[in-house]
Design an enzyme around this catalytic site. Structure first.
Site, PDB file in Angstrom:
ATOM      1  N   GLU A 322       8.972  -2.606  -0.197  1.00  0.00           N
ATOM      2  CA  GLU A 322       9.337  -1.771  -0.367  1.00  0.00           C
ATOM      3  C   GLU A 322      10.683  -1.382  -0.936  1.00  0.00           C
ATOM      4  OE1 GLU A 322       8.571   1.617   3.383  1.00  0.00           O
ATOM      5  OE2 GLU A 322      11.067   1.773   3.341  1.00  0.00           O
ATOM      6  N   HIS A 351      -8.541 -23.100   7.327  1.00  0.00           N
ATOM      7  CA  HIS A 351     -10.161 -22.375   7.022  1.00  0.00           C
ATOM      8  C   HIS A 351     -10.434 -21.474   6.917  1.00  0.00           C
ATOM      9  CE1 HIS A 351     -10.277 -26.571   9.466  1.00  0.00           C
ATOM     10  NE2 HIS A 351      -9.088 -25.740  10.352  1.00  0.00           N
ATOM     11  N   LYS A 455       4.739  10.993   1.297  1.00  0.00           N
ATOM     12  CA  LYS A 455       4.461  11.795   2.228  1.00  0.00           C
ATOM     13  C   LYS A 455       4.706  13.161   1.865  1.00  0.00           C
ATOM     14  CE  LYS A 455       7.373   9.609   5.309  1.00  0.00           C
ATOM     15  NZ  LYS A 455       9.216   8.809   5.303  1.00  0.00           N
TER      16      LYS A 455
END
Length: 529
Positions: A322, A351, A455
Site C-alpha cells: 500500500e 515442501h 471504495k
C-alpha cells in the site's frame, strides 16, 4: 564467488546491534561498489526527507496531514507540547483500561470478568493486531482474542460460533478512523444484532478506537460505550500497530506494550543514522532497490523460521504494497512502482514453493528471518546431539546456500528471540525501510488513491443494486436482463446487473429467475410479490 569470498562479503556487510541482539545480512544481494556510489545522492536526500517527516512536515498532501507514527514510541519527538502530552495521556489510558479490565473493575453486566475480546476492523486495524497476537500472546491469555476482519457473513458467523456462550463476557473492540468504513460498520451491526438476540446490552460490552468527531465516536458517546480511544489523523492504518489500534488489544491479552514501544524507539534511533552501513533500514532499502533495480522488478518473499511469526508476511503485505504501489512519482511521471510481497514460514516452505524459488523463474528476492532461541523450556534431543531446533536452523542455512548457488538473492535477519521488544523493533525497522525506499524511488509512501478508487467503485455497485431492486419491484412482468438494464437506465452496466441478480437469487433475496441462471441470455427476472 567461492566460499571464502562470500565469507568476506558477509563480514563486510553484516550489521549487528548488541543492545537488541539484532543482525542484518544483505551479503547475498547482488550489488557492487558502483551501485553504492550511484545511490549515495539518493540516500543523502532520503535521510533529509526522514528528518523532515519526523519534524512534522506535511507528508500526505492529499489530506494535508503529517505522518507521525514515530512519535508514538518517543513522545518527546512530537512537534508540539500538546501532541506530546496527548500521546502520553493516551498510552496511560490504555494501561489503566487494561488494569481495570484485568482486575474486574470494568466487568460484564452479569458480573465476574471479561474472558474474550472480539476485535472488529479491517486492513491496518486488523493485520497488525493479528500479527502481534500470533507472535506474542501467552498460551493462556487473560483475554482470548477473536477477529472479524471482513464483511463475509459466513466468516462472521464462524467467529461468533467460536466464542459461543462466552459472548456475555466478551469485550467488543470496534476500530475505524472515520467510523464509516463499510466492512467495519457491517461487522459492528452484525455483532450488535447477535447481542440483541441474546438479550445482552451491546454498549456495556463495547469500546471504540476511532478518530476525533467521527461517526463512530458519536455512536459510542450516544450509546454509552465503555471507552473511546483516539485514532489520530497523522497515523495511517498500516503504521498504526503501536497506537491504540494495536496497543489496547495487546495489553488486554497480557502483552507488554511498554516493551513493544521501547523496542520500536530503539530501532527508530538506529535507523536515524545518516550513514548507509550504520543504518539497518537504509541497508534494507538498498537491498530492495538493488534486487529490483529500483523498479520493483522482483517480488519480496518473507520466510520466518518460527511459527509465531507466521503472520508477519501478511502484515508486511499491506505496509509495503500500500505504501509503495503507486502509479505516479512525486514529479507526476507515470512510474507504476511497487514491490509485491508474499510468504509463509520455514520449514513449511521446504515442501511448498522453495522448489520454484530455486529452479523456476527468478522473479523474487527472499528474506529469511532466523530466531536464535529455539524454545524456553529444556531442549529435547531427537538424535544424539541434535534437536528439532537444529533441524530448523539446518533447513534455513541449507536453503540460503541452495538459493545462492542458483544466483537467487536473499536477505537474512537474525533476532535473539520473539518477544515484545524485538517485535516492536521489527515493526519500526520495516516502517523506516519503506520510508527510505519510497524516497529512493521518488514516490509518496503516505497516500493511497488506489484504495479510495476501489471504495468508490464498490459504492457504485451498491447504488446500482438499489436501482435494480427498485425497478423489479415496480415491474408488472418478468424482464430479460437487457430489458431490466434498460428500464433501470444502466444499459452499459448489464454485466454487473447480471451478477447482482445472480447474487440476490442465490441468497433468496426476493429475485425470481426463469431460465438457466448460468446462461444469461436465456433468463427472465421478476420480483417475488
Amino acid at each position: 564467488m567461492n566460499n571464502l569470498q562470500l565469507w568476506q562479503r558477509y563480514q563486510d556487510w553484516l550489521y549487528y546491534n548488541e543492545d537488541l541482539g539484532f543482525y542484518l545480512d544483505i551479503s547475498r544481494i547482488s550489488f557492487d561498489d558502483a551501485t553504492i556510489e550511484e545511490l549515495k545522492p539518493k540516500f543523502d536526500r532520503a535521510f533529509k526527507d526522514i528528518d523532515a517527516l519526523e519534524g512534522g512536515a506535511i507528508a500526505n498532501p492529499d489530506e494535508n496531514r503529517m505522518v507521525g507514527h514515530y512519535w508514538l514510541r518517543d513522545p518527546d519527538l512530537a512537534p508540539t507540547p500538546e501532541l506530546r502530552q496527548d500521546i502520553i495521556d493516551t498510552n496511560n489510558s490504555v494501561l489503566e483500561f487494561q488494569r481495570q479490565v484485568h482486575r474486574g473493575e470494568i466487568h460484564p453486566p452479569s458480573g465476574g470478568k471479561f474472558t474474550d475480546i472480539l476485535s472488529i476492523g479491517i486492513g491496518g486495524s486488523a493485520l497488525g493486531p493479528q500479527f502481534v497476537a500470533q507472535a506474542l500472546a501467552p498460551n493462556d491469555p487473560p483475554l482470548k482474542i477473536h477477529f472479524i476482519d471482513n464483511t463475509d457473513p459466513a466468516g462472521i458467523d464462524r467467529v461468533i460460533a467460536g466464542i459461543g456462550d462466552r459472548l456475555e463476557t466478551t469485550l467488543v473492540s470496534v476500530i475505524s478512523k472515520s467510523g464509516g468504513t463499510p466492512e467495519t460498520r457491517n461487522g459492528m451491526l452484525e455483532v450488535k444484532k447477535v447481542y440483541q438476540d441474546r438479550n445482552l446490552d451491546f454498549a456495556a460490552h463495547a469500546f471504540a478506537i476511532t478518530g476525533k468527531s467521527s461517526k463512530l465516536e458519536a455512536i459510542a458517546e450516544r450509546e454509552g460505550w465503555l471507552a473511546i480511544f483516539p485514532m489520530r489523523d497523522w497515523v495511517g492504518g498500516r503504521t498504526s500497530e503501536l497506537s491504540p489500534v494495536g496497543l489496547v488489544s495487546a495489553a488486554l491479552q497480557g502483552i507488554d506494550i511498554k516493551a513493544m514501544l521501547e523496542g520500536a524507539k530503539t530501532m527508530d534511533a538506529l535507523t536515524r543514522q545518516h550513514s548507509l552501513q550504520d543504518n539497518p533500514a537504509a541497508l534494507l532499502a538498498m537491498a530492495w532497490y538493488s534486487a529490483g533495480h529500483g523498479r520493483g522488478e522482483k517480488d519480496m518473499v518473507i520466510l520466518p523460521y518460527k511459527d509465531s511469526l507466521l503472520l508477519f508476511s501478511r502484515y508486511l503485505q499491506q505496509l509495503i504494497m500500500e505504501s509503495l504501489g503507486k502509479e505516479k512519482d512525486l514529479d507526476g511521471n507515470v512510474v507504476n512502482q511497487g514491490i509485491a510481497v508474499y510468504g509463509n514460514k520455514g520449514s513449511t516452505d521446504q515442501h511448498a514453493y522453495v522448489q520454484q524459488l530455486r529452479e523456476g523463474v527468478n522473479n523474487f528476492f527472499l528474506t529469511f528471518i532466523e530466531v536464535l532461541e529455539d524454545r524456553t523450556r529444556e531442549y529435547v534431543e531427537i538424535e544424539p546431539g541434535i534437536t528439532s531446533g537444529d533441524y530448523l536452523k539446518g533447513f534455513l542455512l541449507g536453503t540460503r546456500t541452495a538459493l545462492n548457488d542458483k544466483q537467487r538473492d536473499s536477505i537474512t535477519i537474525t533476532i535473539p528471540k520473539v518477544n515484545e521488544r524485538i517485535v516492536g523493533a521489527l515493526i519500526a525497522l520495516y516502517e523506516r525501510g519503506v520510508s527510505i525506499y519510497a524516497s529512493l524511488v521518488n514516490i509518496n509512501a503516505y497516500h493511497q488513491p488506489g484504495v479510495e478508487a476501489g471504495k468508490k467503485a464498490a459504492a457504485s455497485v451498491l447504488d446500482l443494486q438499489k436501482k435494480v431492486v427498485e425497478t423489479l419491484q415496480h415491474a408488472s412482468a418478468a424482464m430479460s436482463l437487457e430489458e431490466l438494464a434498460d428500464k433501470a437506465q444502466v444499459s452499459q452496466e448489464i454485466e454487473t446487473v447480471y451478477k447482482i441478480v445472480r447474487h440476490l437469487n442465490a441468497n433468496e433475496r426476493g429475485i425470481i429467475v426463469q431460465g438457466k441462471i448460468g446462461q444469461p441470455n436465456t433468463i427472465k427476472v421478476s420480483w417475488q410479490k
